[in-house]
Every structure is written in C-alpha cells, then in structure tokens.
Design a protein around this motif. Structure first.
Motif, PDB file in Angstrom:
ATOM      1  N   GLY A 100       0.828  -1.199   0.000  1.00 22.49           N
ATOM      2  CA  GLY A 100       0.000   0.000   0.000  1.00 22.49           C
ATOM      3  C   GLY A 100       0.856   1.239   0.000  1.00 22.49           C
ATOM      4  N   GLN A 101       0.253   2.360  -0.403  1.00 24.73           N
ATOM      5  CA  GLN A 101       1.007   3.605  -0.464  1.00 24.73           C
ATOM      6  C   GLN A 101       1.421   4.071   0.921  1.00 24.73           C
ATOM      7  OE1 GLN A 101      -1.737   5.928  -2.693  1.00 24.73           O
ATOM      8  NE2 GLN A 101      -0.565   5.646  -4.565  1.00 24.73           N
ATOM      9  N   PRO A 102       2.484   4.881   0.994  1.00 22.31           N
ATOM     10  CA  PRO A 102       2.898   5.402   2.290  1.00 22.31           C
ATOM     11  C   PRO A 102       1.770   6.188   2.949  1.00 22.31           C
ATOM     12  CG  PRO A 102       4.357   6.197   0.530  1.00 22.31           C
ATOM     13  CD  PRO A 102       3.369   5.310  -0.102  1.00 22.31           C
ATOM     14  N   GLY A 103       1.592   5.981   4.239  1.00 20.09           N
ATOM     15  CA  GLY A 103       0.614   6.761   4.990  1.00 20.09           C
ATOM     16  C   GLY A 103      -0.813   6.285   4.853  1.00 20.09           C
ATOM     17  N   ILE A 104      -1.025   5.154   4.195  1.00 15.15           N
ATOM     18  CA  ILE A 104      -2.398   4.703   3.979  1.00 15.15           C
ATOM     19  C   ILE A 104      -2.931   4.005   5.236  1.00 15.15           C
ATOM     20  CG2 ILE A 104      -2.057   2.374   2.999  1.00 15.15           C
ATOM     21  CD1 ILE A 104      -4.139   5.063   1.352  1.00 15.15           C
ATOM     22  N   GLY A 105      -2.021   3.461   6.046  1.00 15.30           N
ATOM     23  CA  GLY A 105      -2.460   2.851   7.299  1.00 15.30           C
ATOM     24  C   GLY A 105      -2.047   1.404   7.482  1.00 15.30           C
ATOM     25  N   ARG A 139      -2.580   5.439  21.301  1.00 15.98           N
ATOM     26  CA  ARG A 139      -3.713   6.084  20.640  1.00 15.98           C
ATOM     27  C   ARG A 139      -4.786   5.062  20.252  1.00 15.98           C
ATOM     28  NH1 ARG A 139      -3.514   9.456  15.894  1.00 15.98           N
ATOM     29  NH2 ARG A 139      -1.251   9.484  15.958  1.00 15.98           N
ATOM     30  N   VAL A 140      -4.360   3.927  19.709  1.00 15.72           N
ATOM     31  CA  VAL A 140      -5.356   2.935  19.306  1.00 15.72           C
ATOM     32  C   VAL A 140      -5.780   2.042  20.474  1.00 15.72           C
ATOM     33  CG1 VAL A 140      -4.580   2.897  16.910  1.00 15.72           C
ATOM     34  CG2 VAL A 140      -3.691   1.198  18.487  1.00 15.72           C
ATOM     35  N   GLY A 141      -5.062   2.137  21.594  1.00 14.86           N
ATOM     36  CA  GLY A 141      -5.447   1.391  22.787  1.00 14.86           C
ATOM     37  C   GLY A 141      -4.819   0.014  22.855  1.00 14.86           C
TER      38      GLY A 141
END
Ligand code: TYD
Ligand code: MG
Length: 457
Positions: A100-105, A139-141
């Motif tokens: 996946g592209q950079p920063g997509i998750g 942040r995501v727990g």
C-alpha cells in the motif's frame, strides 16, 4: 569456497542480466537496473551432482492423504474485515504480504491487530523507534499485554529473537528496511528483499508461525521490489484508498488459502482504523435536497454489494476545448459513455465541460455503474434531478444497449434493504419478468432511450 559474483537486476520485475541495460528486456521499463553482489558456489561444486550422493535426507516425500492437518489451523483475529479478506482467519505458517502507499495505514492496521488479539505477537519495526510505536499504540489502545516490539533490521537477529520468544504471530514492518548480512547490497534492493522474504518464508513454514510482511508500493501501484516477491509469499493483500478521505479498502490479490473476491472496508479516524459493516449507508450523501447531476449505483466490490453515489457536472465550456475530468472512474470509459450518449441519443455534450466524481473517494471498476453515470450525466445536462429513491445497475454497451450485470439479486436486495423504491436493471438479466418478495420495484430496460423515457420525461 564461494567466489563473489556481480549481476544487474531490474528493480521492477527482478530480471537478471550480466551487464547493465537501459531498458529491461523482460518488462520494458527504463532505467531500472542496479548492480548487486551475489555469492554463488563455484563451478566445481555445482558440477558434482549432489543427487548422486546416497546419504539419507531428513525431509522425505509424503503420501498426500497421510499428511495431518491441524485442527485449529486458522487464527481468528478480532478484526472481522481482516478475517474476511484472509478467507476466515490467519493460516498458521503462512507468509502474508500487505502492500500500500505510504501513509495509507498499513502499520496502523497491523499494530491494531497486535494490540487487540489474544495471541503473543512480535512486532518488528525497521522504520519507527519503539517510542514512536508506543505512542501510536496508546492512541489505538493496548488491550493485549502479550505483544512485543522489536526495533531491529538484521534478519538473522530477528529470526533468532523470534525463535526464543516463540510468538503466535510475527509482523515485519517493512520488508524494505530489513537486510541480510550475507549480502552486500543495501536494504530494499532486489536481492535483499528476495533473500529476506525467502528466509522469512522458510522460518514460517518450519516453525508454523504466521508472518505478516509490510511492503511499500511504487508510484504505479505495484509492490516495490521484484514481482517475484508476490510469488514467494502465500497471500498478497493491498491496502488502498484516497488519503484525503477516511475510507480504506483491503483487497486480496492472491490467496493460497481462500478466494480473492473478498474485500475489507475500514474508516480511519483519530483512534485508528474502524471496521465498516454497512458501507452503503456511508457512501450515499445524507442530504434530502434533490439536486441534478447525482445518481446512485448498486455496485458490487469483491463479493459485497455497495451503493455508490455518482455525481456529474456538465457546464458549457468557456475556454476552447471542453474539459473532461473523472475522479475514481476511468477517464476513457467516461469518454466512451459520452460518445454513446451523443451518437445514440443525440445529446450534445460536445460543447460542455464534464466532471465526474465518485462519492467517498472510492475507485470503482465495476462496469455496472455505467448506468448510474449515464443517468447522472443526463441529469446534469438537462438539469432534471433523479429522484432519491431510484438506483441503477447496468453496463452500457457501444450501441447504447444496457447489458446485464453479475449478482443482480444481491444488488436488488441491498437496494431494498436501504429503502430504495425503484431499481433499473438490464432486461437481459432476466428470462421472465423479475419477481422478488421485496418492497422494491425492479424496472428492466434494454436501451438508453428507455432510461430517457422512464426517468427524464
Ligand atoms: P500508517 O499506518 O503509518 O501508514 P503506513 O504504515 O501505511 O505508511 O498510517 C499513518 C496515517 O494514518 C497517518 O497519516 C495518520 C493516520 N492515522 C489516523 O488518522 N489516526 C490514527 O489513530 C492513526 C494511528 C493514524
Ligand atoms: Mg508504516
């Protein structure tokens, strides 16, 4: 024993050549060759045919029926969408590549898995420090107290640590940052990526620990490094979406243990990725005002029905050549639809700018959205709005005929579920009159002219 040998590799397809080439003879890409150092056995060793040696081997061929498969072969993850794209959970001992592209998750997706599953997870990061990952994990727990983080790039050290820790799942973020000390080339080069992936595959098969590998993609969308990376791994997933929107789609490009039709849909918010179970409800704009230039398509992504709002804007061109622009849809296909409307229905788009947009930043390739696009285009040109309770599913052919689409029943059901009252589909989808026990009227049409008559008169 071994002598150093150099070779040139195409960074796009992995083609090997003895000398540098400007253009790859295998994939026709320009300027992709780089020199890499390989180590190969000397000629002498190669020639002494090893198979003539009668000594015992450890691994023997087995009778297929006698191979025992473990009962709990798959690890079910807490992420329903991930289970779905993997074909029902993670198969033990499998190597799964996520591109996946950079920063997509990609990192977020796997970190979320690591912090929520009940498995012991080893997260190897060559890109971010332990502190950075901890911050994101907070942040995501963090629910799983049994996940480990390891910032390391040497493949041998990584595998040694993994063997001692004995985790249930390993995550490698990313393959382009780890390297083998046995090779001289830099991390991310073709030979390094290939060597490390091969090493991980052997490790996964021998220990039965599944491994997720994150891979970057090049600007044309293929997974960086050689194509053969995709051949080595068992599953290839692609994470895609528009970074300006929150929707993300996880697609299966290859799966040795399941179908490649499934997709997973997520939305990214400030607490990470959230599974989206009813994507249709989100992709249809909620305003009740009826505006021209908008029509709703009953499309299918993978195996899932998805109602997508298509929007068109047709305005007189002021500056010379009219513009055509499409977001989330193939521009050539838009030109084709405009040509069909012009030729078959006598609608004059020639002097107009045409802009087309798919709601939610989705890229749609399902041909069944043609009919909705045509409706949106006519609606904007004539400035007549399409009623909000109508939707469309049909492919448009070059002679203006409405062609049948796959899984029509599923589309009708989804439309009815979301409260649509009328759906237009191709006549050729049915032998007899369609009959459903659903609160929706199914109207069949065979030409664009029928659409003009039924919707716009
Ligand atoms: P990341 O997983 O780092 O992408 P990749 O590994 O594919 O390069 O995702 C980073 C993006 O996700 C970043 O731009 C911010 C966004 N994001 C959120 O919006 N909310 C969150 O809770 C997290 C963790 C990230
Ligand atoms: Mg990342």
């Amino acid at each position: 024993m071994s002598k150093i040998r150099k070779a040139f590799f195409c960074g796009n397809c992995g083609f090997e050549s003895a000398k540098w080439l400007g253009k790859c003879t295998s994939c026709n890409e320009w300027n992709t060759f780089t020199e890499e150092i390989l180590q190969k056995p000397t000629k002498q060793e190669e020639k002494s045919a090893v198979w003539k040696d009668d000594s015992k081997i450890r691994n023997r061929p087995k009778e297929l029926h006698s191979v025992v498969t473990e009962n709990r072969l798959r690890i079910i993850t807490p992420d329903g969408e991930l289970n779905r794209v993997l074909g029902g959970g993670i198969v033990k001992g499998s190597l799964i590549l996520i591109g996946g592209q950079p920063g997509i998750g990609k990192s977020t997706l796997l970190l979320q898995f690591a912090t929520r599953t009940d498995q012991k997870v080893l997260y190897i990061s060559g890109e971010e420090s332990e502190e950075q990952i901890k911050m994101r994990a907070d942040r995501v727990g963090i629910k799983n107290r049994n996940s480990y983080i390891y910032a390391e790039t040497n493949i041998n050290t990584i595998l040694k640590a993994a063997k001692q820790l004995e985790p249930g799942v390993i995550i490698v973020d990313s393959i382009q940052t780890i390297s083998s000390p046995f090779l001289d080339s830099t991390p991310g080069s073709v030979s390094q990526v290939r060597e490390c992936t091969g090493e991980l595959q052997r490790f996964a098969k021998e220990t039965n620990i599944p491994i997720f590998v994150i891979g970057h993609i090049t600007k044309d969308g293929s997974i960086a490094g050689p194509k053969l990376l995709e051949h080595i791994v068992d599953v290839v997933l692609q994470f895609e979406g528009d970074r300006n929107y929150s929707y993300r789609i996880l697609r299966t490009l290859k799966n040795r243990f399941g179908s490649t039709d499934e997709i997973g849909i997520y939305a990214m918010d400030h607490t990470g990725l959230r599974e989206v179970e009813n994507p249709s409800e989100l992709l249809i704009s909620q305003n009740n005002e009826i505006l021209s230039g908008s029509a709703i398509a009953a499309s299918i992504e993978g195996l899932r029905p998805l109602m997508i709002e298509t929007q068109a804007l047709v305005t007189p061109a002021i500056y010379g050549t009219p513009q055509r622009s499409a977001t989330g849809f193939d521009l050539r296909r838009l030109s084709m639809l405009l040509a069909v409307l012009e030729k078959r229905c006598g609608l004059a788009f020639g002097q107009n700018d045409v802009f087309l947009n798919m709601a939610g930043g989705l890229k749609v390739s399902d041909p069944s959205i043609d009919l909705a696009i045509v409706a949106a285009l006519i609606s904007s040109l004539e400035d007549i709005s399409v009623h909000k309770n109508i939707c469309f599913a049909g492919e448009v052919g070059l002679s203006g005929e409405i062609r049948p689409v796959s899984r029509v029943d599923q589309r009708v059901q989804e439309a009815a579920r979301l409260g649509f009252e009328v759906i237009f589909v191709s006549k050729y989808n049915y032998k007899d009159e369609p009959s459903y026990d659903l609160p929706i009227e199914v109207k069949t049409i065979s030409k664009i002219d029928d659409l003009l008559r039924e919707v716009f008169s």
